[in-house]
Scaffold this motif. Structure first.
Motif, PDB file in Angstrom:
ATOM      1  N   TYR A   1     -55.994  59.766 121.952  1.00 48.12           N
ATOM      2  CA  TYR A   1     -55.337  59.321 120.726  1.00 48.12           C
ATOM      3  C   TYR A   1     -54.384  60.383 120.197  1.00 48.12           C
ATOM      4  O   TYR A   1     -53.240  60.107 119.871  1.00 48.12           O
ATOM      5  CB  TYR A   1     -56.381  58.999 119.645  1.00 48.12           C
ATOM      6  CG  TYR A   1     -56.886  57.584 119.704  1.00 48.12           C
ATOM      7  CD1 TYR A   1     -56.127  56.538 119.205  1.00 48.12           C
ATOM      8  CD2 TYR A   1     -58.120  57.290 120.257  1.00 48.12           C
ATOM      9  CE1 TYR A   1     -56.582  55.232 119.253  1.00 48.12           C
ATOM     10  CE2 TYR A   1     -58.590  55.982 120.298  1.00 48.12           C
ATOM     11  CZ  TYR A   1     -57.819  54.961 119.795  1.00 48.12           C
ATOM     12  OH  TYR A   1     -58.278  53.669 119.844  1.00 48.12           O
ATOM     13  N   ARG A   2     -54.873  61.603 120.113  1.00 49.52           N
ATOM     14  CA  ARG A   2     -54.052  62.694 119.578  1.00 49.52           C
ATOM     15  C   ARG A   2     -52.781  62.885 120.383  1.00 49.52           C
ATOM     16  O   ARG A   2     -51.692  63.025 119.839  1.00 49.52           O
ATOM     17  CB  ARG A   2     -54.862  63.996 119.560  1.00 49.52           C
ATOM     18  CG  ARG A   2     -55.753  64.127 118.345  1.00 49.52           C
ATOM     19  CD  ARG A   2     -56.387  65.503 118.296  1.00 49.52           C
ATOM     20  NE  ARG A   2     -57.415  65.662 119.323  1.00 49.52           N
ATOM     21  CZ  ARG A   2     -58.708  65.846 119.076  1.00 49.52           C
ATOM     22  NH1 ARG A   2     -59.139  65.907 117.835  1.00 49.52           N
ATOM     23  NH2 ARG A   2     -59.573  65.983 120.051  1.00 49.52           N
ATOM     24  N   ASN A   3     -52.927  62.892 121.717  1.00 45.31           N
ATOM     25  CA  ASN A   3     -51.769  63.157 122.554  1.00 45.31           C
ATOM     26  C   ASN A   3     -50.776  61.997 122.566  1.00 45.31           C
ATOM     27  O   ASN A   3     -49.559  62.216 122.584  1.00 45.31           O
ATOM     28  CB  ASN A   3     -52.207  63.528 123.966  1.00 45.31           C
ATOM     29  CG  ASN A   3     -52.620  64.973 124.045  1.00 45.31           C
ATOM     30  OD1 ASN A   3     -51.865  65.863 123.667  1.00 45.31           O
ATOM     31  ND2 ASN A   3     -53.831  65.232 124.495  1.00 45.31           N
ATOM     32  N   LEU A   4     -51.303  60.771 122.547  1.00 39.36           N
ATOM     33  CA  LEU A   4     -50.396  59.632 122.469  1.00 39.36           C
ATOM     34  C   LEU A   4     -49.591  59.681 121.178  1.00 39.36           C
ATOM     35  O   LEU A   4     -48.378  59.472 121.177  1.00 39.36           O
ATOM     36  CB  LEU A   4     -51.169  58.314 122.563  1.00 39.36           C
ATOM     37  CG  LEU A   4     -51.629  57.922 123.955  1.00 39.36           C
ATOM     38  CD1 LEU A   4     -52.491  56.680 123.896  1.00 39.36           C
ATOM     39  CD2 LEU A   4     -50.428  57.694 124.880  1.00 39.36           C
ATOM     40  N   ALA A   5     -50.278  59.989 120.092  1.00 42.12           N
ATOM     41  CA  ALA A   5     -49.595  60.061 118.804  1.00 42.12           C
ATOM     42  C   ALA A   5     -48.507  61.126 118.835  1.00 42.12           C
ATOM     43  O   ALA A   5     -47.396  60.901 118.348  1.00 42.12           O
ATOM     44  CB  ALA A   5     -50.595  60.354 117.693  1.00 42.12           C
ATOM     45  N   SER A   6     -48.805  62.267 119.447  1.00 40.42           N
ATOM     46  CA  SER A   6     -47.810  63.329 119.432  1.00 40.42           C
ATOM     47  C   SER A   6     -46.671  63.045 120.398  1.00 40.42           C
ATOM     48  O   SER A   6     -45.524  63.396 120.141  1.00 40.42           O
ATOM     49  CB  SER A   6     -48.462  64.691 119.677  1.00 40.42           C
ATOM     50  OG  SER A   6     -48.361  65.068 121.026  1.00 40.42           O
TER      51      SER A   6
ATOM     52  N   GLN B   1     -54.995  68.216 129.625  1.00 38.91           N
ATOM     53  CA  GLN B   1     -55.263  66.910 129.026  1.00 38.91           C
ATOM     54  C   GLN B   1     -53.959  66.228 128.607  1.00 38.91           C
ATOM     55  O   GLN B   1     -53.759  65.043 128.865  1.00 38.91           O
ATOM     56  CB  GLN B   1     -56.173  67.056 127.802  1.00 38.91           C
ATOM     57  CG  GLN B   1     -57.612  67.408 128.127  1.00 38.91           C
ATOM     58  CD  GLN B   1     -57.884  68.903 128.072  1.00 38.91           C
ATOM     59  OE1 GLN B   1     -56.971  69.718 128.245  1.00 38.91           O
ATOM     60  NE2 GLN B   1     -59.125  69.274 127.846  1.00 38.91           N
ATOM     61  N   ARG B   2     -53.107  67.013 127.964  1.00 41.70           N
ATOM     62  CA  ARG B   2     -51.831  66.457 127.520  1.00 41.70           C
ATOM     63  C   ARG B   2     -51.014  65.982 128.715  1.00 41.70           C
ATOM     64  O   ARG B   2     -50.420  64.916 128.704  1.00 41.70           O
ATOM     65  CB  ARG B   2     -51.060  67.519 126.742  1.00 41.70           C
ATOM     66  CG  ARG B   2     -49.748  67.027 126.168  1.00 41.70           C
ATOM     67  CD  ARG B   2     -49.113  68.096 125.288  1.00 41.70           C
ATOM     68  NE  ARG B   2     -47.799  67.706 124.848  1.00 41.70           N
ATOM     69  CZ  ARG B   2     -47.568  66.860 123.854  1.00 41.70           C
ATOM     70  NH1 ARG B   2     -48.581  66.309 123.220  1.00 41.70           N
ATOM     71  NH2 ARG B   2     -46.349  66.540 123.505  1.00 41.70           N
TER      72      ARG B   2
ATOM     73  N   LYS C   1     -48.558  73.249 120.177  1.00 42.78           N
ATOM     74  CA  LYS C   1     -48.064  74.594 120.476  1.00 42.78           C
ATOM     75  C   LYS C   1     -48.546  75.105 121.819  1.00 42.78           C
ATOM     76  O   LYS C   1     -48.136  76.148 122.287  1.00 42.78           O
ATOM     77  CB  LYS C   1     -48.501  75.562 119.365  1.00 42.78           C
ATOM     78  CG  LYS C   1     -47.946  75.165 118.024  1.00 42.78           C
ATOM     79  CD  LYS C   1     -48.326  76.138 116.925  1.00 42.78           C
ATOM     80  CE  LYS C   1     -47.661  75.696 115.607  1.00 42.78           C
ATOM     81  NZ  LYS C   1     -48.128  76.454 114.445  1.00 42.78           N
ATOM     82  N   ARG C   2     -49.483  74.367 122.407  1.00 41.65           N
ATOM     83  CA  ARG C   2     -50.006  74.791 123.704  1.00 41.65           C
ATOM     84  C   ARG C   2     -49.942  73.639 124.690  1.00 41.65           C
ATOM     85  O   ARG C   2     -50.047  72.480 124.307  1.00 41.65           O
ATOM     86  CB  ARG C   2     -51.467  75.225 123.569  1.00 41.65           C
ATOM     87  CG  ARG C   2     -51.638  76.458 122.731  1.00 41.65           C
ATOM     88  CD  ARG C   2     -53.096  76.775 122.594  1.00 41.65           C
ATOM     89  NE  ARG C   2     -53.267  77.911 121.706  1.00 41.65           N
ATOM     90  CZ  ARG C   2     -54.441  78.418 121.391  1.00 41.65           C
ATOM     91  NH1 ARG C   2     -55.539  77.884 121.877  1.00 41.65           N
ATOM     92  NH2 ARG C   2     -54.529  79.445 120.594  1.00 41.65           N
TER      93      ARG C   2
END
Lengths: 133, 133
Positions: free
Chosen positions: B46-51, B9-10, B4-5
DNA sequence: TTTCTAAATGAGAACGAGTATCACTATAGC
DNA sequence: GCTATAGTGATACTCGTTCTCATTTAGAAA
């Protein structure tokens, strides 16, 4: 590498794998064996599964979760799989269409020594009827 | 899930992924980012790749070693890959033949909700010429 | 602009599949 | 039966990935 001795452990892995209906993980197989009273070690299950896969007695593939799954191999030679993602039941498929496509596409892009991973995961009739997913 | 933001980093993950030529692992990407002075955390990569994979901005696949690899996605919609096992260079393929075969075989065995994993690994012209393997 | 709040982050702990180590066991050849 | 060594099993370890939770910060509201 082929083992040089026959042990009851190797036979137990082979038997247990043959009894399983579809693809199973080393851990699952180990659990089943322990539950049925065996004292077999986890490392041994891994070792024997790897060697069975090596000799072609077993098929192996990666689940979408990245786990290695094994199956007692019925068909000789190259083939693919249609696997029920709920119960693990497996159909072996030969796929001339896919082999041809593979070669054609490889050639088109100038790629050689093509290996292909082609596996289908779905929901079998029985599991769908049972409302599983 | 979609974030949502927007965070730097993303954006950094997106940019770094776009710069990579072929498929890269989360660890590799994290290393590249750290090497270029970023303080980004591994978990965040990891989180950003997944999303990104979730929204279709990135493609993901499993390497034969079981690692998850990611790639900035050029083509929209469903497609497959032809990957050089030496340099990681990747061609995106559409494969009507394969999709049709998939559906036909699934129906034949009464399977529904078919997902398929179809990836080709080979040796590209350049790498073959260079004697790599 | 400042304030506020939950989304996102980062360090590190935790987890899980698989592998390595190594003392011990038991198979197969004598 | 004896023996050399392949094979075993408990467990420590590796490594990719996820979880936890205190801290930071994007973005909406005041």
């Amino acid at each position: 590498m082929q083992p040089k001795r026959n042990t009851w452990q190797r036979e137990a892995v082979r038997a247990s794998l043959a009894e399983a209906h579809g693809f199973v993980s080393a851990q699952q197989l180990h659990q089943v064996l322990r539950d049925s009273g065996s004292t077999i070690g986890l490392a041994t299950v891994y070792r024997n599964l790897a060697s069975l896969a090596d000799t072609g007695e077993a098929d192996s593939l990666q689940s979408p979760e990245g786990e290695n799954l094994f199956r007692s191999c019925a068909t000789q030679g190259h083939h693919h799989h249609l696997i029920c993602r709920s119960c693990g039941d497996t159909k072996e498929l030969s796929a001339t269409v896919v082999e041809e496509w593979t070669q054609r596409v490889g050639a088109e892009y100038g790629f050689t020594e093509i290996e292909h991973v082609v596996d289908l995961f779905g929901l079998c009739e029985r599991c769908r009827a049972a409302g599983r997913e």
